[in-house]
Design a protein around this motif. Structure first.
Motif, PDB file in Angstrom:
ATOM      1  N   LEU A  73       0.800  -1.193   0.271  1.00 52.64           N
ATOM      2  CA  LEU A  73      -0.145   0.097   0.107  1.00 52.64           C
ATOM      3  C   LEU A  73       0.730   1.276   0.093  1.00 52.64           C
ATOM      4  N   GLU A  74       0.371   2.299  -0.871  1.00 52.47           N
ATOM      5  CA  GLU A  74       0.901   3.829  -0.419  1.00 52.47           C
ATOM      6  C   GLU A  74       0.850   4.523   0.222  1.00 52.47           C
ATOM      7  N   THR A  75       1.685   4.092   1.487  1.00 53.40           N
ATOM      8  CA  THR A  75       1.837   4.650   2.636  1.00 53.40           C
ATOM      9  C   THR A  75       3.250   4.492   3.306  1.00 53.40           C
ATOM     10  N   GLU A  76       3.461   5.665   4.240  1.00 52.20           N
ATOM     11  CA  GLU A  76       4.455   6.542   4.631  1.00 52.20           C
ATOM     12  C   GLU A  76       4.653   4.965   5.157  1.00 52.20           C
ATOM     13  N   ASN A  77       4.483   4.743   6.169  1.00 49.42           N
ATOM     14  CA  ASN A  77       4.573   3.080   7.297  1.00 49.42           C
ATOM     15  C   ASN A  77       4.622   1.905   6.036  1.00 49.42           C
ATOM     16  N   PHE A  78       5.194   1.022   6.094  1.00 48.10           N
ATOM     17  CA  PHE A  78       5.074   0.087   5.265  1.00 48.10           C
ATOM     18  C   PHE A  78       4.001  -1.249   5.804  1.00 48.10           C
ATOM     19  N   SER A  79       3.120  -0.832   4.792  1.00 50.66           N
ATOM     20  CA  SER A  79       1.162  -2.181   5.113  1.00 50.66           C
ATOM     21  C   SER A  79       1.505  -2.883   3.388  1.00 50.66           C
ATOM     22  N   PHE A  80       0.770  -3.729   3.822  1.00 44.00           N
ATOM     23  CA  PHE A  80       0.264  -4.715   2.406  1.00 44.00           C
ATOM     24  C   PHE A  80      -0.936  -5.446   2.465  1.00 44.00           C
ATOM     25  N   THR A  81      -1.733  -5.729   1.679  1.00 44.65           N
ATOM     26  CA  THR A  81      -2.960  -6.367   2.082  1.00 44.65           C
ATOM     27  C   THR A  81      -2.442  -7.672   1.124  1.00 44.65           C
ATOM     28  N   TYR A  82      -3.516  -8.404   2.474  1.00 39.85           N
ATOM     29  CA  TYR A  82      -2.906 -10.142   1.952  1.00 39.85           C
ATOM     30  C   TYR A  82      -4.129 -10.878   2.108  1.00 39.85           C
ATOM     31  N   LYS A  83      -4.399 -11.972   0.840  1.00 39.59           N
ATOM     32  CA  LYS A  83      -5.658 -12.641   0.784  1.00 39.59           C
ATOM     33  C   LYS A  83      -7.288 -11.714   1.964  1.00 39.59           C
ATOM     34  N   ASN A  84      -7.397 -10.293   1.591  1.00 38.99           N
ATOM     35  CA  ASN A  84      -7.935  -9.479   1.687  1.00 38.99           C
ATOM     36  C   ASN A  84      -8.021  -9.102   3.198  1.00 38.99           C
ATOM     37  N   GLU A  85      -7.196  -9.148   3.902  1.00 34.72           N
ATOM     38  CA  GLU A  85      -7.010  -8.645   4.905  1.00 34.72           C
ATOM     39  C   GLU A  85      -5.680  -7.339   5.059  1.00 34.72           C
ATOM     40  N   ALA A  86      -5.606  -6.603   6.086  1.00 36.88           N
ATOM     41  CA  ALA A  86      -4.814  -5.606   5.425  1.00 36.88           C
ATOM     42  C   ALA A  86      -3.588  -5.566   6.763  1.00 36.88           C
ATOM     43  N   TYR A  87      -2.046  -5.191   6.304  1.00 39.55           N
ATOM     44  CA  TYR A  87      -1.192  -4.929   7.970  1.00 39.55           C
ATOM     45  C   TYR A  87      -0.611  -4.352   7.805  1.00 39.55           C
ATOM     46  N   LEU A  88      -0.142  -3.273   8.615  1.00 36.79           N
ATOM     47  CA  LEU A  88       0.943  -2.375   8.565  1.00 36.79           C
ATOM     48  C   LEU A  88       2.147  -3.126   9.729  1.00 36.79           C
ATOM     49  N   ILE A  89       3.064  -2.395   9.543  1.00 39.83           N
ATOM     50  CA  ILE A  89       3.876  -3.070   9.755  1.00 39.83           C
ATOM     51  C   ILE A  89       4.224  -1.470  10.178  1.00 39.83           C
ATOM     52  N   PRO A  90       5.149  -0.524  12.061  1.00 41.11           N
ATOM     53  CA  PRO A  90       5.289   0.428  11.823  1.00 41.11           C
ATOM     54  C   PRO A  90       6.696   0.993  11.286  1.00 41.11           C
ATOM     55  N   VAL A  91       7.363   0.415  10.528  1.00 41.67           N
ATOM     56  CA  VAL A  91       8.402   1.177  10.044  1.00 41.67           C
ATOM     57  C   VAL A  91       8.637   1.772   8.312  1.00 41.67           C
ATOM     58  N   ARG A  92       9.334   2.428   8.848  1.00 40.29           N
ATOM     59  CA  ARG A  92       9.595   3.625   7.785  1.00 40.29           C
ATOM     60  C   ARG A  92      10.726   3.221   6.332  1.00 40.29           C
ATOM     61  N   LEU A  93      10.205   2.114   4.766  1.00 35.51           N
ATOM     62  CA  LEU A  93      11.485   2.292   4.159  1.00 35.51           C
ATOM     63  C   LEU A  93      11.390   3.301   2.648  1.00 35.51           C
ATOM     64  N   GLN A  94      12.128   2.848   2.488  1.00 36.21           N
ATOM     65  CA  GLN A  94      12.465   3.390   0.821  1.00 36.21           C
ATOM     66  C   GLN A  94      11.855   1.939  -0.164  1.00 36.21           C
ATOM     67  N   ARG A  95      10.827   3.276  -1.050  1.00 35.61           N
ATOM     68  CA  ARG A  95      10.156   2.303  -2.159  1.00 35.61           C
ATOM     69  C   ARG A  95      10.805   1.056  -2.160  1.00 35.61           C
ATOM     70  N   HIS A  96      12.065   1.022  -2.705  1.00 37.97           N
ATOM     71  CA  HIS A  96      13.570  -0.019  -3.417  1.00 37.97           C
ATOM     72  C   HIS A  96      12.504  -1.193  -2.249  1.00 37.97           C
ATOM     73  N   ASP A  97      13.448  -0.994  -0.847  1.00 42.49           N
ATOM     74  CA  ASP A  97      12.779  -2.074  -0.064  1.00 42.49           C
ATOM     75  C   ASP A  97      11.361  -2.198   0.609  1.00 42.49           C
ATOM     76  N   LYS A  98      10.890  -1.250  -0.021  1.00 38.55           N
ATOM     77  CA  LYS A  98       9.040  -1.910   0.445  1.00 38.55           C
ATOM     78  C   LYS A  98       9.103  -3.277  -0.628  1.00 38.55           C
ATOM     79  N   LEU A  99       9.558  -3.025  -1.615  1.00 37.90           N
ATOM     80  CA  LEU A  99       9.245  -4.414  -2.830  1.00 37.90           C
ATOM     81  C   LEU A  99      10.487  -5.832  -1.869  1.00 37.90           C
ATOM     82  N   ASN A 100      11.597  -5.448  -1.333  1.00 37.74           N
ATOM     83  CA  ASN A 100      12.551  -6.483  -0.817  1.00 37.74           C
ATOM     84  C   ASN A 100      12.087  -6.732   0.653  1.00 37.74           C
ATOM     85  N   ALA A 101      10.902  -5.750   1.472  1.00 37.68           N
ATOM     86  CA  ALA A 101       9.908  -6.566   2.686  1.00 37.68           C
ATOM     87  C   ALA A 101       9.239  -6.919   2.117  1.00 37.68           C
ATOM     88  N   ALA A 102       8.571  -6.954   0.642  1.00 34.73           N
ATOM     89  CA  ALA A 102       6.839  -7.625   0.486  1.00 34.73           C
ATOM     90  C   ALA A 102       8.011  -8.745   0.198  1.00 34.73           C
TER      91      ALA A 102
END
Length: 448
Positions: free
Chosen positions: A256-285
Motif C-alpha cells: 500500500l502507498e502509505t508512509e509506514n510499510f503496509s500491505f494487503t494479503y487475502k483481503n486482510e490489511a497489515y501495517l508494520i510501523p517501519v519506514r522504508l524507501q520504495r525499493h526496500d518496501k519491495l524487498n520487505a514484501a
C-alpha cells in the motif's frame, strides 16, 4: 560444520575412491586453505577459476592432515606419505554432492532468493523474520556462488528450523547449479534488471537464468515473484503454488502507498510501523511473502521487520559533522544506480553530491548505461558529481554541455579528492558513494 560422516560414507556420497587405513573413522569438518590447516584436519583441495589447492597438498601433508580429498591423478604426494586419500573426479562437484546430501538429510525449511537487485536485503529481512520462529541458518556475505552455497549448506545443523540462502549468478546455468543443491521449499525472484550483461548479453537471458530456480523447487514448493517486474509477470502462468508481491493491484501481497510499510494479503490489511524507501518496501514484501509461504505468522513477520538491521555498504547512512553520507558500495548495476540517485534526489539536505564509480560487467552495453547516469544525475537535481573509472568517462562526456551539475572526472578518485574534501568541509549536505565492488569506494570514506 558438523558432518559426523564415516570415510566410507563420504566416499559413497562424493563418488570417490577411498584409500584409508580405517574406512569407518569419521569426518566432522574440513579445511580448504592449507594456511589455516592444523594437525589432524582434513584438507579438501578445491580447484577454482583462479586458484588450485592441489598445489598445496604437500604443505597439507607436512602440517599433519589426516585425509586429503582431491582429484584423481593429483594425489601422489599424499599417497607416498602414507596419508589417507579420497580421490574424486572433480573436487568442486564432490563438494556440491556432499552439500546436497547434507541438505536432503536435514528437516529444516529452506527459502532461496535470487534476482538482479535486492537479494541480500531480502535475505537479511527474511532471516530476521525466521529467527522469531526458530534457529535460522543463512549464507554470509557473498557466499552465494557455486563455491559459497555448498559451504553455507554444510553449516546446517539439527537445531535449525529455517534456512535462508541467497543465490547469485554471473553466467547462465549458475542458478540451476546452486538452486538444485539447495532444493528450496520457497524460491524468491526479486526482479530482472541489467546486471552482468558482459556474460548474459540481454535481459531475456537474465530472465531465463534467474528463473532456473523454479525447476529446482522441492515437491510442493512455492514460487514468490515480483508482480511489478515486466519480465516476471510472465510467471503468472506458472501452474504450481505461487505468491506474487508488489504495488500492482494484481499482486497477491499488495504493498500500500502509505508512509509506514503496509500491505494487503487475502483481503486482510497489515501495517508494520517501519519506514522504508520504495525499493526496500519491495524487498520487505518479498520477505513477507516468503515467510507466509514458509508457514510463519504475522506476529513473526512484524517482529522480524522491526528488528531487521541493514547490511553494511547497502544504502548505509552515516552522519559526519554537517554531512550525511549514503554508502552503497557493495555493488552497482544500472537499476541500483538509478535507484540510489533517485533516493539522493529526494534528500532535503543540500548540496546533493554524487561520488560515483564504474558499474562493472556490462559488456557492450556499458557505454550506453554509463551515459544514462548523466540523465539520472540531471533528473534528480544533483548539484555535484565526482566521477571515477574507465567507464564513467561516458557520463562525464554526456554532461559536458550542461552546467546545472558541477562535474569532476578522473580515472581514479585521487585527482579530485581534495576538491571533494573542501566541498564537504564548507557546505556539508548529502553525499552518495556508489560503485561496483571492484572500485572499493568504501575506502574513500576514510580519506574524506
Amino acid at each position: 560444520m558438523k558432518l559426523n560422516l564415516t570415510l566410507s560414507k563420504l566416499a559413497s556420497v562424493t563418488g570417490g575412491v577411498l584409500h584409508a587405513k580405517d574406512p569407518q573413522s569419521k569426518i566432522h569438518s574440513f579445511v580448504t586453505d592449507s594456511r589455516v590447516l592444523a594437525a589432524g584436519d582434513v584438507f579438501w583441495a578445491l580447484k577454482g577459476r583462479q586458484h588450485d589447492a592441489h598445489a598445496f597438498i604437500t604443505q597439507a601433508v607436512q602440517k599433519g592432515a589426516v585425509l586429503i580429498v582431491g582429484e584423481k591423478g593429483r594425489m601422489a604426494d599424499a599417497s607416498a606419505a602414507g596419508v589417507d586419500t579420497l580421490e574424486v573426479e572433480d573436487s568442486l562437484r564432490a563438494l556440491q554432492a556432499l552439500a546436497k546430501y547434507h541438505r536432503l538429510n536435514s528437516t529444516l525449511k529452506i527459502a532461496a532468493i535470487t534476482g538482479s537487485n535486492g537479494k541480500s536485503t531480502t535475505k537479511q529481512m527474511l532471516k530476521s523474520i525466521c529467527q522469531q520462529a526458530g534457529e535460522t541458518v543463512a549464507n554470509m556475505g557473498n557466499f552465494n556462488n557455486q563455491f559459497g552455497v555448498p559451504f553455507s549448506l554444510l553449516e546446517i545443523q539439527p537445531k535449525h528450523k529455517f534456512g535462508v540462502f541467497e543465490l547469485g549468478a554471473s553466467r547462465p546455468g549458475d542458478i540451476a547449479e546452486t538452486a538444485c543443491l539447495t532444493v528450496p521449499d520457497v524460491a524468491v525472484i526479486t526482479n530482472i534488471a541489467a546486471a552482468h550483461l558482459e556474460f548474459f548479453k540481454d535481459l531475456e537471458t537474465v530472465y531465463k537464468a534467474k528463473t532456473e530456480i523454479v525447476s529446482c523447487l522441492a515437491p510442493g514448493g512455492t514460487l514468490v515473484y515480483n508482480a511489478d517486474d515486466e519480465w516476471l509477470r510472465q510467471l503468472g502462468a506458472y501452474k504450481g503454488k505461487a505468491i506474487s508481491f508488489g504495488f500492482s493491484p494484481t499482486a497477491d501481497l499488495r504493498i500500500l502507498e502509505t508512509e509506514n510499510f503496509s500491505f494487503t494479503y487475502k483481503n486482510e490489511a497489515y501495517l508494520i510501523p517501519v519506514r522504508l524507501q520504495r525499493h526496500d518496501k519491495l524487498n520487505a514484501a518479498a520477505a513477507c511473502a516468503a515467510a507466509i509461504a514458509l508457514g510463519l505468522f504475522m506476529d513473526d513477520i512484524k517482529k522480524g521487520l522491526l528488528s531487521y538491521t541493514p547490511m553494511p555498504m547497502r544504502m548505509e547512512r552515516i552522519q559526519r559533522g554537517e554531512t550525511r553520507f549514503i554508502l552503497d558500495c557493495y555493488n552497482a548495476n544500472p537499476a541500483s544506480m538509478q535507484n540510489a540517485l533517485e533516493i539522493l534526489g529526494r534528500e532535503a539536505a543540500s548540496p546533493r553530491i554524487a561520488v560515483l564509480g564504474d558499474m562493472k560487467e556490462l559488456g557492450e552495453t556499458s557505454k550506453n548505461y554509463h551515459r544514462l547516469v548523466a540523465r539520472w544525475l540531471l533528473d534528480n537535481k544533483v548539484d555535484y558529481a565526482f566521477l571515477a573509472g574507465q567507464e564513467m568517462k561516458y557520463a562525464a562526456q554526456a554532461l559536458e554541455e550542461d552546467t546545472s551539475v558541477k562535474v569532476y572526472y578522473a580515472q581514479t578518485p585521487q585527482p579530485w579528492l581534495h576538491e571533494l574534501k573542501e566541498l564537504l568541509a564548507k557546505r556539508g549536505g548529502t553525499c552518495l558513494l556508489k560503485a561496483s565492488r571492484g572500485m572499493q569506494f568504501e575506502t574513500l570514506l576514510k580519506e574524506i
